[in-house]
Write an enzyme that holds these catalytic residues in place. Structure first.
Site, mmCIF file in Angstrom:
data_model
loop_
_atom_site.group_PDB
_atom_site.id
_atom_site.type_symbol
_atom_site.label_atom_id
_atom_site.label_comp_id
_atom_site.label_asym_id
_atom_site.label_seq_id
_atom_site.Cartn_x
_atom_site.Cartn_y
_atom_site.Cartn_z
ATOM 1 N N TYR A 153 0.839 -1.197 0.000
ATOM 2 C CA TYR A 153 0.000 0.000 0.000
ATOM 3 C C TYR A 153 0.878 1.253 0.000
ATOM 4 C CZ TYR A 153 -3.720 3.246 1.431
ATOM 5 O OH TYR A 153 -4.612 4.294 1.507
ATOM 6 N N LYS A 157 1.143 4.174 -2.910
ATOM 7 C CA LYS A 157 0.778 5.571 -2.628
ATOM 8 C C LYS A 157 1.968 6.509 -2.868
ATOM 9 C CE LYS A 157 -3.541 4.920 -1.788
ATOM 10 N NZ LYS A 157 -4.589 5.515 -2.629
HETATM 11 N N1 LIG Z 1 -9.637 5.515 4.876
HETATM 12 C C1 LIG Z 1 -8.421 5.993 5.111
HETATM 13 O O1 LIG Z 1 -7.961 6.090 6.264
HETATM 14 C C2 LIG Z 1 -7.578 6.468 3.961
HETATM 15 C C3 LIG Z 1 -6.417 7.184 4.261
HETATM 16 C C4 LIG Z 1 -5.615 7.627 3.232
HETATM 17 C C5 LIG Z 1 -5.982 7.377 1.930
HETATM 18 N N2 LIG Z 1 -7.102 6.679 1.651
HETATM 19 C C6 LIG Z 1 -7.439 6.444 0.239
HETATM 20 O O2 LIG Z 1 -8.713 6.954 -0.033
HETATM 21 C C7 LIG Z 1 -9.285 6.255 -1.138
HETATM 22 C C8 LIG Z 1 -10.698 5.814 -0.779
HETATM 23 O O3 LIG Z 1 -10.623 4.839 0.252
HETATM 24 P P1 LIG Z 1 -11.732 4.655 1.383
HETATM 25 O O4 LIG Z 1 -11.058 4.776 2.683
HETATM 26 O O5 LIG Z 1 -12.913 5.478 1.083
HETATM 27 O O6 LIG Z 1 -12.019 3.098 1.199
HETATM 28 P P2 LIG Z 1 -13.320 2.273 0.850
HETATM 29 O O7 LIG Z 1 -14.466 2.734 1.672
HETATM 30 O O8 LIG Z 1 -12.906 0.854 0.914
HETATM 31 O O9 LIG Z 1 -13.611 2.692 -0.666
HETATM 32 C C9 LIG Z 1 -12.767 2.281 -1.709
HETATM 33 C C10 LIG Z 1 -13.412 2.672 -3.024
HETATM 34 O O10 LIG Z 1 -12.553 2.241 -4.087
HETATM 35 C C11 LIG Z 1 -13.332 1.539 -5.026
HETATM 36 N N3 LIG Z 1 -12.543 0.507 -5.688
HETATM 37 C C12 LIG Z 1 -11.771 -0.444 -5.135
HETATM 38 N N4 LIG Z 1 -11.242 -1.245 -6.077
HETATM 39 C C13 LIG Z 1 -11.716 -0.758 -7.267
HETATM 40 C C14 LIG Z 1 -11.551 -1.158 -8.617
HETATM 41 N N5 LIG Z 1 -10.791 -2.220 -8.968
HETATM 42 N N6 LIG Z 1 -12.163 -0.438 -9.586
HETATM 43 C C15 LIG Z 1 -12.935 0.625 -9.266
HETATM 44 N N7 LIG Z 1 -13.141 1.044 -8.005
HETATM 45 C C16 LIG Z 1 -12.544 0.350 -7.033
HETATM 46 C C17 LIG Z 1 -14.477 0.916 -4.226
HETATM 47 O O11 LIG Z 1 -15.603 0.728 -5.070
HETATM 48 P P3 LIG Z 1 -16.189 -0.673 -5.581
HETATM 49 O O12 LIG Z 1 -15.846 -1.720 -4.575
HETATM 50 O O13 LIG Z 1 -17.638 -0.390 -5.735
HETATM 51 O O14 LIG Z 1 -15.519 -0.858 -6.901
HETATM 52 C C18 LIG Z 1 -14.760 2.019 -3.217
HETATM 53 O O15 LIG Z 1 -15.652 2.962 -3.773
HETATM 54 C C19 LIG Z 1 -8.332 5.104 -1.442
HETATM 55 O O16 LIG Z 1 -7.490 5.448 -2.519
HETATM 56 C C20 LIG Z 1 -7.522 4.998 -0.164
HETATM 57 O O17 LIG Z 1 -6.260 4.441 -0.394
HETATM 58 C C21 LIG Z 1 -7.915 6.218 2.637
#
Ligand SMILES: NC(=O)c1ccc[n+]([C@@H]2O[C@H](COP(=O)([O-])OP(=O)(O)OC[C@H]3O[C@@H](n4cnc5c(N)ncnc54)[C@H](OP(=O)(O)O)[C@@H]3O)[C@@H](O)[C@H]2O)c1
Length: 249
Positions: A153, A157
């Site tokens: 991861y 990133k």
């Molecule tokens: N939560 C945190 O603490 C955090 C911190 C830093 C960065 N981030 C980043 O923020 C972003 C959103 O994450 P989140 O925390 O909101 O996680 P999440 O709730 O698990 O959402 C992830 C999203 O990515 C989509 N996704 C995953 N694989 C995919 C694929 N192959 N094709 C298209 N869409 C895909 C999922 O949609 P479907 O399953 O419907 O396809 C879902 O909408 C990510 O890039 C994550 O790395 C999160």
């Protein structure tokens, strides 16, 4: 914001779900993408601003053919878009010794290859239509910090940060601004189980504010990058982490 259109990936959950509602309130026309169309339909119906167009589209960012289809769809139906938000992402939680090539390929194709293909395709549309657009990539504080079981991861990133800077450099001449938001931990499906465990609680107890955030804590930064008045900002990484990365994560 009216008459501007945004493509948001990963709109079905967590940060993307929160962004969808907010972007709708700001008056952007939306193209919401993810694999799970059922969730997207529900989000579309919950968007309260009825003066915008909301289109939902099935997109698996690991599938280059599917990405091309979406770009063609946008070309034919919109000409171009004004903003791309590369938000879709996954993590695979495991020790390096316990991971394999499939894990490596899956996470890199979701978190790096997909965003790269999308940004490249959308930038070509922006350039051909002379749109001075914006691309916002969602990275993470783990791009610049490491914790156990998040090696792949972190690697993806970090790649996204260098991608952001390279694209900002090469596309400045076309007026396309490319920036990244590096969020700290916010509660979503990606991590909510972990933060209920003893290790999870220990982790946030070490942070300066001793709490895990929520996706809405990213909205003001998103708003800033979308604002025309931030057009002097490109190639930047905006960390929004409640001070989590100030101490050992
Ligand atoms: N939560 C945190 O603490 C955090 C911190 C830093 C960065 N981030 C980043 O923020 C972003 C959103 O994450 P989140 O925390 O909101 O996680 P999440 O709730 O698990 O959402 C992830 C999203 O990515 C989509 N996704 C995953 N694989 C995919 C694929 N192959 N094709 C298209 N869409 C895909 C999922 O949609 P479907 O399953 O419907 O396809 C879902 O909408 C990510 O890039 C994550 O790395 C999160």
């Amino acid at each position: 914001m009216s008459n501007k259109t945004i493509l948001l990936t990963g709109a079905s959950s967590g940060i993307g779900r929160e962004f969808s509602q907010f972007l709708g309130d700001l008056g952007f026309n939306l193209i919401l993408a993810s694999r799970n169309i059922g969730e997207l339909k529900e989000i579309k119906s919950s968007i309260t601003n009825k003066n915008i167009s909301v289109h939902i589209i099935k997109l698996d960012v690991t599938d280059s053919k599917n990405i091309n289809e979406v770009i063609n769809y946008i070309d034919i139906n919109y000409g171009s878009i004004d903003i791309l938000i590369n938000n879709a992402g996954i993590t695979i939680e495991n020790f390096i010794l316990d991971m394999n090539l499939n894990d490596f390929d899956r996470i890199f194709s979701t978190n790096v290859r997909g965003p790269w293909l999308l940004a490249n395709g959308i930038a070509k549309l922006m350039i051909s239509k002379k749109i001075e657009g914006k691309i916002i990539n969602i990275s993470s504080i783990l791009a610049e910090n490491v914790i156990p079981k998040q090696s792949l991861y972190s690697m993806t990133k970090s790649a996204l940060l260098q991608m952001t800077k390279s694209m900002a450099l090469e596309w400045a001449r076309y007026g396309i601004n490319v920036n990244a938001i590096s969020p700290g931990f916010v509660l979503t499906n990606m991590n909510k189980e972990f933060f209920n465990t003893e290790n999870g609680i220990k982790m946030f107890s070490r942070w300066p504010k001793k709490r895990v955030g929520n996706p809405d804590m990213l909205l003001s930064t998103l708003n800033y990058l979308l604002d025309d008045r931030s057009k002097y900002v490109t190639g930047s990484i905006l960390t929004v982490d409640d001070g989590q990365s100030l101490k050992r994560i």
